[in-house]
Motif scaffolding. Structure first.
Motif, PDB file in Angstrom:
ATOM      1  N   GLY A   7       6.003 -24.853  25.347  1.00  0.00           N
ATOM      2  CA  GLY A   7       6.010 -26.546  24.960  1.00  0.00           C
ATOM      3  C   GLY A   7       5.948 -25.805  23.203  1.00  0.00           C
ATOM      4  O   GLY A   7       6.344 -24.555  22.311  1.00  0.00           O
ATOM      5  N   GLY A   8       5.802 -27.667  22.641  1.00  0.00           N
ATOM      6  CA  GLY A   8       6.065 -27.751  21.139  1.00  0.00           C
ATOM      7  C   GLY A   8       7.614 -28.067  20.657  1.00  0.00           C
ATOM      8  O   GLY A   8       7.666 -28.391  19.753  1.00  0.00           O
ATOM      9  N   ALA A   9       8.301 -28.380  22.139  1.00  0.00           N
ATOM     10  CA  ALA A   9       9.311 -28.432  21.582  1.00  0.00           C
ATOM     11  C   ALA A   9       9.860 -30.288  21.368  1.00  0.00           C
ATOM     12  O   ALA A   9      10.438 -30.297  19.271  1.00  0.00           O
ATOM     13  CB  ALA A   9      10.621 -28.613  22.574  1.00  0.00           C
ATOM     14  N   THR A  10       9.693 -31.120  21.634  1.00  0.00           N
ATOM     15  CA  THR A  10       9.036 -32.506  21.009  1.00  0.00           C
ATOM     16  C   THR A  10       8.054 -32.928  20.453  1.00  0.00           C
ATOM     17  O   THR A  10       8.202 -34.117  19.688  1.00  0.00           O
ATOM     18  CB  THR A  10       9.877 -33.081  22.528  1.00  0.00           C
ATOM     19  N   PHE A  14       1.008 -27.450  21.849  1.00  0.00           N
ATOM     20  CA  PHE A  14       1.779 -26.236  22.951  1.00  0.00           C
ATOM     21  C   PHE A  14       0.319 -26.059  23.474  1.00  0.00           C
ATOM     22  O   PHE A  14      -0.790 -26.286  23.393  1.00  0.00           O
ATOM     23  CB  PHE A  14       1.576 -24.801  21.677  1.00  0.00           C
ATOM     24  N   ARG A  40       7.968 -19.762  21.632  1.00  0.00           N
ATOM     25  CA  ARG A  40       7.378 -20.075  22.702  1.00  0.00           C
ATOM     26  C   ARG A  40       7.799 -20.097  23.602  1.00  0.00           C
ATOM     27  O   ARG A  40       9.301 -19.766  24.277  1.00  0.00           O
ATOM     28  CB  ARG A  40       7.382 -22.207  22.176  1.00  0.00           C
ATOM     29  N   ASP A  41       7.240 -20.579  24.692  1.00  0.00           N
ATOM     30  CA  ASP A  41       7.923 -20.700  26.202  1.00  0.00           C
ATOM     31  C   ASP A  41       7.497 -19.330  26.884  1.00  0.00           C
ATOM     32  O   ASP A  41       8.596 -18.046  27.401  1.00  0.00           O
ATOM     33  CB  ASP A  41       9.017 -21.324  26.866  1.00  0.00           C
TER      34      ASP A  41
END
Length: 86
Positions: A7-10, A14, A40-41
């Motif tokens: 996560g953490g993109a938008t 996380f 991430r991911d």
């Protein structure tokens, strides 16, 4: 042992967790490495078996090297640039 960070993109938040499967503190150290590398991911799994030699604290260096190595091989991390002048 394993660690993941997703996560953490938008949102900037996380989902992350780890497990050391009896190798005390190893999962937390793997997760910490993922955090400081800002990846991430990813899910990283490291397997270790006892070969008759106690590694002591060196085991963490080997586990972190394996974690970093798989991130490099998978393309999640780029290899450090060679700073030598030719």
């Amino acid at each position: 042992m394993w660690a993941y960070r997703i996560g953490g993109a938008t949102s900037g938040a996380f989902q992350q967790d780890c497990d050391d499967d009896g190798e005390t503190h190893a999962g937390a150290r793997m997760l910490h490495l993922l955090e400081i590398l800002a990846v991430r991911d990813v899910v990283v799994v490291v397997s270790r078996w006892f070969g008759g030699i106690l590694l002591g604290p060196d085991r963490f260096r080997h586990i972190n090297n394996a974690t970093r190595g798989v991130l490099l091989l998978s393309g999640v991390l780029r290899p450090p640039e060679d700073k030598k002048k030719h």
